[in-house]
Design an enzyme around this catalytic site. Structure first.
Site, PDB file in Angstrom:
ATOM      1  N   GLY A   1      39.964  -3.311  -5.712  1.00 16.33           N
ATOM      2  CA  GLY A   1      40.992  -3.069  -4.697  1.00 16.33           C
ATOM      3  C   GLY A   1      42.285  -2.483  -5.251  1.00 16.33           C
TER       4      GLY A   1
ATOM      5  N   ASP B   1      42.865 -17.475 -13.370  1.00 15.94           N
ATOM      6  CA  ASP B   1      43.177 -17.954 -12.022  1.00 15.94           C
ATOM      7  C   ASP B   1      44.699 -18.040 -11.943  1.00 15.94           C
ATOM      8  OD1 ASP B   1      43.723 -19.370  -9.729  1.00 15.94           O
ATOM      9  OD2 ASP B   1      42.233 -20.935 -10.067  1.00 15.94           O
TER      10      ASP B   1
ATOM     11  N   THR C   1      40.554  -1.624   1.523  1.00 17.61           N
ATOM     12  CA  THR C   1      39.971  -2.349   0.382  1.00 17.61           C
ATOM     13  C   THR C   1      38.995  -3.386   0.950  1.00 17.61           C
ATOM     14  OG1 THR C   1      41.585  -4.148   0.428  1.00 17.61           O
ATOM     15  CG2 THR C   1      42.179  -2.206  -0.887  1.00 17.61           C
TER      16      THR C   1
ATOM     17  N   LYS D   1      53.869 -14.105   2.008  1.00 16.56           N
ATOM     18  CA  LYS D   1      54.377 -12.775   1.660  1.00 16.56           C
ATOM     19  C   LYS D   1      55.893 -12.670   1.892  1.00 16.56           C
ATOM     20  CE  LYS D   1      50.561 -11.019   0.084  1.00 16.56           C
ATOM     21  NZ  LYS D   1      50.421 -10.721  -1.349  1.00 16.56           N
TER      22      LYS D   1
ATOM     23  N   ILE E   1      45.472  -1.336   4.067  1.00 16.52           N
ATOM     24  CA  ILE E   1      44.931  -0.436   3.046  1.00 16.52           C
ATOM     25  C   ILE E   1      43.425  -0.679   2.923  1.00 16.52           C
ATOM     26  CG2 ILE E   1      45.194   0.406   0.701  1.00 16.52           C
ATOM     27  CD1 ILE E   1      47.875   0.453   2.179  1.00 16.52           C
TER      28      ILE E   1
ATOM     29  N   ASN F   1      49.587  -8.873  -8.391  1.00 17.57           N
ATOM     30  CA  ASN F   1      48.830  -8.293  -7.278  1.00 17.57           C
ATOM     31  C   ASN F   1      47.823  -9.261  -6.652  1.00 17.57           C
ATOM     32  OD1 ASN F   1      47.243  -5.948  -5.867  1.00 17.57           O
ATOM     33  ND2 ASN F   1      45.750  -6.941  -7.210  1.00 17.57           N
TER      34      ASN F   1
ATOM     35  N   TYR G   1      49.745 -16.455   5.789  1.00 14.12           N
ATOM     36  CA  TYR G   1      49.978 -15.188   5.065  1.00 14.12           C
ATOM     37  C   TYR G   1      51.434 -14.752   5.207  1.00 14.12           C
ATOM     38  CZ  TYR G   1      48.575 -10.616   3.118  1.00 14.12           C
ATOM     39  OH  TYR G   1      48.425  -9.494   2.333  1.00 14.12           O
TER      40      TYR G   1
END
Ligand code: NAD
Length: 259
Positions: free
Chosen positions: A17, A56, A190, A157, A188, A83, A153
């Protein structure tokens, strides 16, 4: 002359990705790249003349090992790309506390631990680069605006966005010559996005193509992003071309959050 000759980068979640695309872009500009991932990144690393370590990002001992491995393998560390991340769509009522904490563990703890352990290593040689060392944190448009069913999420973020600014100011205050910036991708193409599209198709009783078309329409430029769209931004923030940027947000979303 390559932009990153002599630099060493560590890219988390680099097996596939956006991480793999960023690793390829950095290597193409002359950086030595370590790919770290909870999954197998041997092939991706071999394809760019880099190295791979199993890692991890939620584990502090793994971070200590990844930074030590990078220094031992390539002689130092100059660029960290935080990332690695996970994603799911789930209404609040169906989100358990364990679900919520798991998302924060990967997306937030992982970024915190990365900065904590990479900053001292990057500072060891950041003064020699015109633009200093660079940390690039991959946030999301979900770190800028809210969306229904994205409670875990959005929380993670949004945290990455402000952790980036805090770390940027701290590094500047301590004159470490390390810049810290975040990237906010739209959708995106991926495995992560394809997984979300598959799920949405199932819930809506449609098919993958319909969901992909719907996703494309949400971007004013009329398409979803390519992994290279984000990798180009990583490269820019990692290189001296962005020497006067720190604590900033680079939005790579085809205009999605412009209105
Ligand atoms: N694809 C998108 O549309 C999109 C949009 C905005 C932001 N992002 C963010 O970009 C980043 C990369 O996303 P992607 O689309 O390439 O996802 P992906 O699922 O295709 O790849 C993520 C990689 O991270 C690794 N990973 C997962 N948990 C890990 C852990 N605990 N430790 C180490 N590695 C781990 C996976 O093994 C995988 O190789 C994520 O932070 C994601 O939130 C993606």
């Amino acid at each position: 002359m390559t932009k990153l000759a002599g630099r060493v980068a560590l890219v988390t979640g680099g097996a596939r990705g956006l991480g793999a695309a960023a690793a390829r872009a950095l290597a193409a500009e002359g950086a030595k790249v370590v790919i770290s991932d909870i999954g197998d990144g041997t092939e991706t690393a071999a394809s760019i003349g880099g190295a791979y370590i199993k890692h991890d990002v939620t584990s502090e001992p793994d971070w200590v090992a990844a930074v030590a491995f990078t220094k031992k393998t390539f002689g130092g560390l100059d660029i960290l790309v935080n990332n690695a991340g996970i994603f799911w769509v789930r209404p609040i009522a169906m989100t358990t506390l364990e679900d919520f904490k798991r998302m924060q563990a990967v997306n937030v703890d992982g970024v915190f631990l990365g900065m904590k352990h990479a900053i001292p290593a990057i500072a060891e040689r950041s003064q020699q680069w015109e633009g200093g060392g660079s940390i690039v944190n991959i946030s999301s448009v979900a770190g800028l605006v809210g969306a229904a069913n994205l409670i875990s999420y959005n929380a993670s973020k949004g945290a990455v966005r402000l952790m980036t600014k805090s770390a940027a100011l701290e590094c500047a205050e301590q004159k470490l010559k390390i810049r810290v910036n975040s990237i906010h991708p739209g959708m995106i193409d991926t495995d992560m996005m394809r997984g979300a599209a598959t799920l949405m198709a199932k819930v809506a009783g449609t098919d993958l193509d319909t969901e992909r078309a719907r996703m494309a329409k949400r971007h004013p430029l009329g398409r979803v992003g390519k992994d290279t769209d984000v990798a180009d931004a990583v490269l820019f923030l990692a290189s001296d071309a962005s020497a006067f940027m720190t604590g900033s947000e680079v939005v790579v979303d085809g205009g999605m959050t412009a209105n």
